[in-house]
Design a protein around this motif. Sequence first.
Motif, PDB file in Angstrom:
ATOM      1  N   VAL A 230       0.806  -1.302  -0.042  1.00 42.93           N
ATOM      2  CA  VAL A 230      -0.140   0.046  -0.097  1.00 42.93           C
ATOM      3  C   VAL A 230       0.846   1.294   0.130  1.00 42.93           C
ATOM      4  CG1 VAL A 230      -1.852   1.022   1.296  1.00 42.93           C
ATOM      5  CG2 VAL A 230      -1.827  -1.374   1.340  1.00 42.93           C
ATOM      6  N   GLY A 231       0.596   2.404  -0.601  1.00 44.37           N
ATOM      7  CA  GLY A 231       1.228   3.567  -0.856  1.00 44.37           C
ATOM      8  C   GLY A 231       2.639   3.327  -1.038  1.00 44.37           C
ATOM      9  N   ALA A 232       3.384   4.240  -0.223  1.00 42.74           N
ATOM     10  CA  ALA A 232       4.782   4.136  -0.403  1.00 42.74           C
ATOM     11  C   ALA A 232       5.465   2.508  -0.398  1.00 42.74           C
ATOM     12  CB  ALA A 232       5.706   4.805   1.040  1.00 42.74           C
ATOM     13  N   GLY A 233       4.736   1.662   0.165  1.00 39.54           N
ATOM     14  CA  GLY A 233       5.313   0.354   0.108  1.00 39.54           C
ATOM     15  C   GLY A 233       5.176  -0.098  -1.215  1.00 39.54           C
ATOM     16  N   LEU A 234       4.032   0.128  -2.086  1.00 40.68           N
ATOM     17  CA  LEU A 234       3.812  -0.314  -3.264  1.00 40.68           C
ATOM     18  C   LEU A 234       4.643   0.426  -4.214  1.00 40.68           C
ATOM     19  CD1 LEU A 234       2.598  -2.306  -5.376  1.00 40.68           C
ATOM     20  CD2 LEU A 234       0.677  -0.627  -5.245  1.00 40.68           C
ATOM     21  N   CYS A 235       4.961   1.586  -3.940  1.00 43.03           N
ATOM     22  CA  CYS A 235       5.862   2.461  -4.715  1.00 43.03           C
ATOM     23  C   CYS A 235       7.288   1.839  -4.762  1.00 43.03           C
ATOM     24  CB  CYS A 235       5.878   3.976  -4.202  1.00 43.03           C
ATOM     25  SG  CYS A 235       4.255   4.781  -4.232  1.00 43.03           S
ATOM     26  N   LEU A 236       7.701   1.637  -3.525  1.00 45.45           N
ATOM     27  CA  LEU A 236       9.024   0.772  -3.273  1.00 45.45           C
ATOM     28  C   LEU A 236       9.040  -0.387  -4.280  1.00 45.45           C
ATOM     29  CD1 LEU A 236      11.757   0.469  -1.977  1.00 45.45           C
ATOM     30  CD2 LEU A 236      10.373  -0.568  -0.166  1.00 45.45           C
ATOM     31  N   ALA A 237       7.939  -1.201  -4.466  1.00 49.66           N
ATOM     32  CA  ALA A 237       8.137  -2.258  -5.149  1.00 49.66           C
ATOM     33  C   ALA A 237       8.015  -1.806  -6.730  1.00 49.66           C
ATOM     34  CB  ALA A 237       6.638  -3.241  -5.028  1.00 49.66           C
ATOM     35  N   MET A 238       7.514  -0.905  -7.044  1.00 51.69           N
ATOM     36  CA  MET A 238       7.430  -0.512  -8.253  1.00 51.69           C
ATOM     37  C   MET A 238       8.831   0.111  -8.833  1.00 51.69           C
ATOM     38  SD  MET A 238       4.390  -0.871  -9.466  1.00 51.69           S
ATOM     39  CE  MET A 238       4.962  -0.247 -11.003  1.00 51.69           C
ATOM     40  N   ALA A 239       9.798   0.487  -7.842  1.00 50.49           N
ATOM     41  CA  ALA A 239      11.089   0.923  -8.296  1.00 50.49           C
ATOM     42  C   ALA A 239      11.993  -0.382  -8.149  1.00 50.49           C
ATOM     43  CB  ALA A 239      11.404   1.772  -7.029  1.00 50.49           C
ATOM     44  N   THR A 240      11.490  -1.642  -8.256  1.00 52.00           N
ATOM     45  CA  THR A 240      12.238  -2.606  -8.449  1.00 52.00           C
ATOM     46  C   THR A 240      12.080  -3.045  -9.757  1.00 52.00           C
ATOM     47  OG1 THR A 240      10.603  -4.277  -7.489  1.00 52.00           O
ATOM     48  CG2 THR A 240      12.394  -3.447  -6.190  1.00 52.00           C
ATOM     49  N   ASP A 241      13.092  -4.149 -10.382  1.00 52.38           N
ATOM     50  CA  ASP A 241      13.007  -4.311 -11.579  1.00 52.38           C
ATOM     51  C   ASP A 241      12.063  -5.525 -12.193  1.00 52.38           C
ATOM     52  OD1 ASP A 241      15.561  -3.068 -12.309  1.00 52.38           O
ATOM     53  OD2 ASP A 241      16.315  -4.261 -10.592  1.00 52.38           O
ATOM     54  N   ILE A 242      11.493  -6.491 -11.381  1.00 52.79           N
ATOM     55  CA  ILE A 242      10.675  -7.592 -11.446  1.00 52.79           C
ATOM     56  C   ILE A 242       9.658  -7.674 -10.328  1.00 52.79           C
ATOM     57  CG2 ILE A 242      10.353  -9.850 -11.895  1.00 52.79           C
ATOM     58  CD1 ILE A 242      13.372  -9.979 -12.939  1.00 52.79           C
ATOM     59  N   ARG A 243       8.403  -7.784 -10.330  1.00 50.88           N
ATOM     60  CA  ARG A 243       7.445  -7.574  -9.206  1.00 50.88           C
ATOM     61  C   ARG A 243       6.774  -9.016  -9.418  1.00 50.88           C
ATOM     62  NH1 ARG A 243       8.438  -2.994 -10.963  1.00 50.88           N
ATOM     63  NH2 ARG A 243       6.782  -3.057 -12.665  1.00 50.88           N
TER      64      ARG A 243
ATOM     65  N   GLN B  61      -2.561  -0.915  -3.639  1.00 53.05           N
ATOM     66  CA  GLN B  61      -3.321   0.326  -3.715  1.00 53.05           C
ATOM     67  C   GLN B  61      -2.476   1.366  -3.419  1.00 53.05           C
ATOM     68  OE1 GLN B  61      -5.724   1.010  -0.033  1.00 53.05           O
ATOM     69  NE2 GLN B  61      -7.099   2.353  -1.200  1.00 53.05           N
ATOM     70  N   PHE B  62      -2.791   2.446  -4.365  1.00 54.55           N
ATOM     71  CA  PHE B  62      -2.061   3.859  -4.013  1.00 54.55           C
ATOM     72  C   PHE B  62      -3.044   4.656  -3.231  1.00 54.55           C
ATOM     73  CE2 PHE B  62       0.017   1.785  -7.702  1.00 54.55           C
ATOM     74  CZ  PHE B  62       1.398   1.715  -7.279  1.00 54.55           C
ATOM     75  N   PRO B  63      -3.120   4.795  -2.349  1.00 55.74           N
ATOM     76  CA  PRO B  63      -4.374   5.386  -1.427  1.00 55.74           C
ATOM     77  C   PRO B  63      -4.241   6.767  -1.300  1.00 55.74           C
ATOM     78  CG  PRO B  63      -3.149   4.679   0.356  1.00 55.74           C
ATOM     79  CD  PRO B  63      -2.327   4.130  -1.286  1.00 55.74           C
ATOM     80  N   PHE B  64      -3.132   7.532  -1.775  1.00 58.78           N
ATOM     81  CA  PHE B  64      -2.681   8.855  -1.454  1.00 58.78           C
ATOM     82  C   PHE B  64      -3.723   9.852  -1.599  1.00 58.78           C
ATOM     83  CE2 PHE B  64       1.093   6.751  -3.075  1.00 58.78           C
ATOM     84  CZ  PHE B  64       2.036   7.069  -2.051  1.00 58.78           C
ATOM     85  N   THR B  65      -4.338   9.976  -2.992  1.00 61.37           N
ATOM     86  CA  THR B  65      -5.486  11.048  -3.065  1.00 61.37           C
ATOM     87  C   THR B  65      -6.716  10.553  -1.965  1.00 61.37           C
ATOM     88  OG1 THR B  65      -6.279   9.642  -4.868  1.00 61.37           O
ATOM     89  CG2 THR B  65      -5.040  11.528  -5.336  1.00 61.37           C
ATOM     90  N   LYS B  66      -6.803   9.611  -1.757  1.00 58.89           N
ATOM     91  CA  LYS B  66      -8.016   9.176  -0.535  1.00 58.89           C
ATOM     92  C   LYS B  66      -7.434   9.956   0.725  1.00 58.89           C
ATOM     93  CE  LYS B  66      -9.877   4.916  -2.228  1.00 58.89           C
ATOM     94  NZ  LYS B  66     -11.186   5.445  -2.229  1.00 58.89           N
ATOM     95  N   LEU B  67      -6.215  10.345   0.984  1.00 63.83           N
ATOM     96  CA  LEU B  67      -5.663  10.916   2.120  1.00 63.83           C
ATOM     97  C   LEU B  67      -5.960  12.319   1.873  1.00 63.83           C
ATOM     98  CD1 LEU B  67      -3.042   8.671   3.410  1.00 63.83           C
ATOM     99  CD2 LEU B  67      -5.016   8.902   4.517  1.00 63.83           C
ATOM    100  N   GLY B  68      -5.929  12.841   0.465  1.00 65.05           N
ATOM    101  CA  GLY B  68      -5.875  14.215   0.341  1.00 65.05           C
ATOM    102  C   GLY B  68      -4.257  14.594   0.064  1.00 65.05           C
ATOM    103  N   LEU B  69      -3.662  13.488  -0.475  1.00 60.59           N
ATOM    104  CA  LEU B  69      -2.080  13.734  -0.561  1.00 60.59           C
ATOM    105  C   LEU B  69      -1.781  13.567  -1.834  1.00 60.59           C
ATOM    106  CD1 LEU B  69       0.423  14.245   1.027  1.00 60.59           C
ATOM    107  CD2 LEU B  69       0.712  11.763   1.477  1.00 60.59           C
ATOM    108  N   HIS B  70      -0.583  14.220  -2.438  1.00 65.71           N
ATOM    109  CA  HIS B  70      -0.171  13.856  -3.981  1.00 65.71           C
ATOM    110  C   HIS B  70       0.748  12.500  -3.565  1.00 65.71           C
ATOM    111  CE1 HIS B  70       2.842  14.165  -7.284  1.00 65.71           C
ATOM    112  NE2 HIS B  70       1.699  15.243  -7.646  1.00 65.71           N
ATOM    113  N   PRO B  71       0.598  11.617  -4.647  1.00 69.20           N
ATOM    114  CA  PRO B  71       1.585  10.685  -4.689  1.00 69.20           C
ATOM    115  C   PRO B  71       2.994  10.838  -4.447  1.00 69.20           C
ATOM    116  CG  PRO B  71      -0.238  10.348  -6.506  1.00 69.20           C
ATOM    117  CD  PRO B  71      -0.170  11.779  -5.796  1.00 69.20           C
TER     118      PRO B  71
END
Length: 279
Positions: free
Chosen positions: A123-136, A145-155
């Motif tokens: 979720v959130g930064a955790g999923l972003c970290l996974a996206m920065a890797t080469d294979i998932r 989930q990328f829940p940033f906007t649900k919190l009123g926050l930019h990704p």
Amino acid sequence: MRGRTMFARINRRFSSAVKVHYEKAKSVAVLTLNRPDQLNAMTVEMGEAFKHEVSNLAPEVRAVILTGEGRAFSAGGDIKFLEDRANDTPHNNTVEMLNFYHRYLAIRSCKVPVISAIHGPAVGAGLCLAMATDIRITHNECKLQFPFTKLGLHPGMAATFFLPQAIGYQAATQLLLTGDTISGIEALSLGMVSESLEEDKDVLPRALEIASSIASNPLVGIQTTLATLRTQQDQMAISGGLQAALVREADAQCACYATKDLADKVQATKERISGKKKS
């Protein structure tokens, strides 16, 4: 003697938040986020540990697996960190956010491929970290989930850089603006992951299979191919590359931290977490 004692203390502090062990005669490193009771929520301290471990992997390593201890890959940024940002100044927040990103995105400094074994919620930064890797890889019922906007926050954490490259502008825009949760099988159909397995227990063993296959190849071929692929990935971004995206995200997140919407959402999240602990 004093230097060795201090170094031992540093190592103990780091090893508590992030674990590393080796497989296949040290040719494969398994890097594990280790705050299972907090669903591996990401803190500054964990980030320091993460950067330290990434920078000190054994020289024999030819592939890295990233995963999380317990039932989650990572629940994202720690709620206390968000509270602290809401009470800080815009200038300090920009600096803090960029430092936070860079601690975890140190994973990009690995000269060998990194495989995210997403066995549980990311979720959130955790999923972003996974996206920065080469294979998932993940499993069919996994929650992403990328829940940033649900919190009123930019990704943040390079979400706006890596996600559109992986799944295309339109799909990335929908996921980032809605904050919707998707399953592992949906992530596979979008191209967010390369494999989605039947069960969560199969994710780490499969990641080890892939890593072992890579590690059986000559190192020079692995490193040069990966360097070319990552360079092309950075050049695909017309906005100036990864660093420019991170600066934009940090500035935009800072603009969000002072809003009542974010404060209300963070408080509601805290109350929900507290309620779950009491029950």
